[in-house]
Motif scaffolding. Sequence first.
Motif, mmCIF file in Angstrom:
data_model
loop_
_atom_site.group_PDB
_atom_site.id
_atom_site.type_symbol
_atom_site.label_atom_id
_atom_site.label_comp_id
_atom_site.label_asym_id
_atom_site.label_seq_id
_atom_site.Cartn_x
_atom_site.Cartn_y
_atom_site.Cartn_z
ATOM 1 N N GLU A 229 -19.017 -8.127 3.781
ATOM 2 C CA GLU A 229 -18.433 -7.480 4.953
ATOM 3 C C GLU A 229 -16.921 -7.714 5.002
ATOM 4 O O GLU A 229 -16.165 -6.860 5.476
ATOM 5 N N HIS A 230 -16.473 -8.867 4.503
ATOM 6 C CA HIS A 230 -15.029 -9.130 4.457
ATOM 7 C C HIS A 230 -14.322 -8.109 3.566
ATOM 8 O O HIS A 230 -13.221 -7.644 3.888
ATOM 9 N N LEU A 231 -14.949 -7.751 2.455
ATOM 10 C CA LEU A 231 -14.363 -6.758 1.555
ATOM 11 C C LEU A 231 -14.310 -5.388 2.218
ATOM 12 O O LEU A 231 -13.303 -4.674 2.119
ATOM 13 N N ARG A 232 -15.393 -5.027 2.886
ATOM 14 C CA ARG A 232 -15.454 -3.698 3.513
ATOM 15 C C ARG A 232 -14.399 -3.574 4.615
ATOM 16 O O ARG A 232 -13.753 -2.530 4.759
ATOM 17 N N ARG A 233 -14.231 -4.634 5.403
ATOM 18 C CA ARG A 233 -13.223 -4.594 6.467
ATOM 19 C C ARG A 233 -11.818 -4.468 5.888
ATOM 20 O O ARG A 233 -10.993 -3.681 6.373
ATOM 21 N N ALA A 234 -11.544 -5.262 4.857
ATOM 22 C CA ALA A 234 -10.212 -5.221 4.249
ATOM 23 C C ALA A 234 -9.927 -3.849 3.655
ATOM 24 O O ALA A 234 -8.832 -3.294 3.831
ATOM 25 N N LYS A 235 -10.898 -3.281 2.949
ATOM 26 C CA LYS A 235 -10.700 -1.969 2.331
ATOM 27 C C LYS A 235 -10.496 -0.889 3.383
ATOM 28 O O LYS A 235 -9.645 0.001 3.224
ATOM 29 N N SER A 236 -11.273 -0.955 4.468
ATOM 30 C CA SER A 236 -11.149 0.047 5.524
ATOM 31 C C SER A 236 -9.744 0.049 6.119
ATOM 32 O O SER A 236 -9.137 1.109 6.332
ATOM 33 N N ILE A 237 -9.206 -1.140 6.367
ATOM 34 C CA ILE A 237 -7.880 -1.231 6.980
ATOM 35 C C ILE A 237 -6.792 -0.808 5.999
ATOM 36 O O ILE A 237 -5.878 -0.053 6.345
ATOM 37 N N ILE A 238 -6.886 -1.282 4.760
ATOM 38 C CA ILE A 238 -5.827 -0.965 3.803
ATOM 39 C C ILE A 238 -5.844 0.510 3.438
ATOM 40 O O ILE A 238 -4.789 1.110 3.181
ATOM 41 N N ASP A 239 -7.021 1.147 3.437
ATOM 42 C CA ASP A 239 -7.079 2.588 3.173
ATOM 43 C C ASP A 239 -6.352 3.364 4.266
ATOM 44 O O ASP A 239 -5.663 4.356 3.989
ATOM 45 N N ARG A 240 -6.526 2.929 5.515
ATOM 46 C CA ARG A 240 -5.813 3.608 6.598
ATOM 47 C C ARG A 240 -4.311 3.350 6.513
ATOM 48 O O ARG A 240 -3.494 4.239 6.773
ATOM 49 N N LYS A 241 -3.938 2.130 6.122
ATOM 50 C CA LYS A 241 -2.516 1.808 5.991
ATOM 51 C C LYS A 241 -1.857 2.615 4.873
ATOM 52 O O LYS A 241 -0.668 2.936 4.947
ATOM 53 N N LYS A 242 -2.644 2.933 3.838
ATOM 54 C CA LYS A 242 -2.092 3.748 2.756
ATOM 55 C C LYS A 242 -1.776 5.159 3.236
ATOM 56 O O LYS A 242 -0.883 5.815 2.688
ATOM 57 N N ASN A 243 -2.503 5.623 4.242
ATOM 58 C CA ASN A 243 -2.274 6.954 4.795
ATOM 59 C C ASN A 243 -1.314 6.862 5.975
ATOM 60 O O ASN A 243 -1.563 7.376 7.061
ATOM 61 N N SER A 244 -0.199 6.168 5.746
ATOM 62 C CA SER A 244 0.802 5.956 6.783
ATOM 63 C C SER A 244 2.146 5.702 6.116
ATOM 64 O O SER A 244 2.212 5.178 5.000
ATOM 65 N N PHE A 245 3.213 6.066 6.811
ATOM 66 C CA PHE A 245 4.565 5.818 6.313
ATOM 67 C C PHE A 245 5.161 4.556 6.932
ATOM 68 O O PHE A 245 6.382 4.424 7.030
ATOM 69 N N GLU A 246 4.296 3.614 7.330
ATOM 70 C CA GLU A 246 4.789 2.414 8.009
ATOM 71 C C GLU A 246 5.793 1.649 7.154
ATOM 72 O O GLU A 246 6.864 1.260 7.631
ATOM 73 N N ALA A 247 5.461 1.414 5.873
ATOM 74 C CA ALA A 247 6.356 0.640 5.009
ATOM 75 C C ALA A 247 7.697 1.348 4.824
ATOM 76 O O ALA A 247 8.763 0.730 4.917
ATOM 77 N N LEU A 248 7.649 2.653 4.568
ATOM 78 C CA LEU A 248 8.884 3.415 4.382
ATOM 79 C C LEU A 248 9.694 3.461 5.671
ATOM 80 O O LEU A 248 10.926 3.314 5.659
ATOM 81 N N LEU A 249 9.004 3.628 6.800
ATOM 82 C CA LEU A 249 9.693 3.720 8.080
ATOM 83 C C LEU A 249 10.381 2.406 8.437
ATOM 84 O O LEU A 249 11.531 2.399 8.899
ATOM 85 N N THR A 250 9.695 1.281 8.205
ATOM 86 C CA THR A 250 10.313 -0.009 8.519
ATOM 87 C C THR A 250 11.506 -0.279 7.609
ATOM 88 O O THR A 250 12.488 -0.906 8.029
ATOM 89 N N PHE A 251 11.443 0.189 6.369
ATOM 90 C CA PHE A 251 12.582 0.031 5.465
ATOM 91 C C PHE A 251 13.787 0.822 5.972
ATOM 92 O O PHE A 251 14.909 0.309 6.036
ATOM 93 N N ILE A 252 13.559 2.074 6.362
ATOM 94 C CA ILE A 252 14.652 2.934 6.828
ATOM 95 C C ILE A 252 15.243 2.402 8.132
ATOM 96 O O ILE A 252 16.462 2.286 8.287
ATOM 97 N N VAL A 253 14.371 2.060 9.079
ATOM 98 C CA VAL A 253 14.843 1.557 10.371
ATOM 99 C C VAL A 253 15.549 0.214 10.194
ATOM 100 O O VAL A 253 16.575 -0.057 10.831
#
Length: 487
Positions: free
Chosen positions: A354-378
């Motif tokens: 279940e730890h693997l499934r939770r981690a994968k679920s969250i990281i998959d959603r994070k991959k579908n986001s520009f959070e890293a790029l946005l924080t770099f620009i800001v």
Amino acid sequence: MEIIRTRRRRPHIPEIRVEKKEEEDQPLSPAARLFHAPEFNCNIISVVGLKSKIKPDVIIEGIKQTLIRHPRFSCKLVKSSNNKRHEPKWVQTNVVAEDHVVIPKIDMHNIENAYADAFLDSYVSDLTTIPLDTSKPLWEVHLLDLKTSDAENVAILKIHHSVGDGMSLMSLVLACTRKTSNPDELPSLPYQKRSSSGSSRFSTGSRSYSQLVWLVMALWSVVMLVLNTVCDALEFIATAMFLKDTETPIKGNFRLSTSKRMRVVHRTVSFDDLKLIKNAMKMTVNDVVLGVSQAGLSQYLKRRYGNIYLFLLMNIYKQDLADIMAKGSKCTWGNWIGYIIFPFSIAFCDDPLEHLRRAKSIIDRKKNSFEALLTFIVGNFVLKSFGVQRAADILKRTLSNTTMSFSNLVGPIEEIGFYGHPVTYMAPSVYGHPHALTMHFQSYMNKMTISLTVDPTVISDPYRLCDDWEESLRSIKAAVQEQSSTQ
């Protein structure tokens, strides 16, 4: 199944050349200036285990031929007096390699084998309290004639984070190594094939679906990308302002001071075990490492807490080390780092998978986001508009409201030699930022080395945390094998 291919090199030893335009004085990038702020005097420290006795003359000569030819390793930090702001610059200087190589005298007669690891632990911990000399380029190499439980001798590289990010520095260090099987070849690195599912879905896939269905799918993907980015941005802003982690025994207090003695310890596990889990669960290695880390921390804390927000440092350029190291590469050197906040759920699960499934679920959603790029620009905007001190205050508050940092780097798949000395492990990490725990993972051949940087006043038993991580890996591997046998 994920396809991994290896990029091969011609039997040629490329020189690290300095272009004329790079020989001129250069101002520090915004991120580099941030790493020199009192709140973030960050250094990268890498412990490299060697299989043979160190030959200092050979290593020094190798450094002269490779490392110091890179501009950042032949520049010193100078505060410019040409403007009122006294902005620092990189200024070319003559480098004497011997001034950067430290060879401590170690009396092995007073150090038994059982205490050699403790001596190395103490030596590296002492290095975290000694600042680099700013009158010369900001790097050092320590050569220890010390036989430990997992190496014949040890080399320690200490480099200021303003010189470059982990990906850039790893590419440079690996460019100074060669395969032990063929001393004329650079290391072979795993090269992950880019997924083309998205492009095929919107191109060739449109041939089998109606144009309307294709348009709906495209719009839905864009909507989800925007929605995820907005949610992640709001979460990041809230964390920077007021949102704090659950208080746990591993959350340090750096609000008053960030200048602390840190401990850097490591543990090496089987990379094949991680790949077995990855293939069985149809995940990436990063998903598995995050899931096992979540399980290991849960085991270490021994009780149930709420969410712990893991401050995950992500390189915003999706370049492989193989691409960065390629001759004539146009990849950019420096600190190109974006940030994402990753929520760790610290809890005991009846099913360890279940730890693997939770981690994968969250990281998959994070991959579908520009959070890293946005924080770099800001982040760059804040640095340029409001100055280093204001940006450092904001980032320090954000980090102080989170619990820990995490990073993962890929390494060579074959044995390499560090200037003729076969390498048995590499354990890089970073210190100087306001976190009591930083977890770094480095793959090498069929091994994965876990490197922990901890505040010993908060985590007094880091090896226990390594034990719990390793035990969690074994339990998850057993669960995967049991699941496979019943299918």
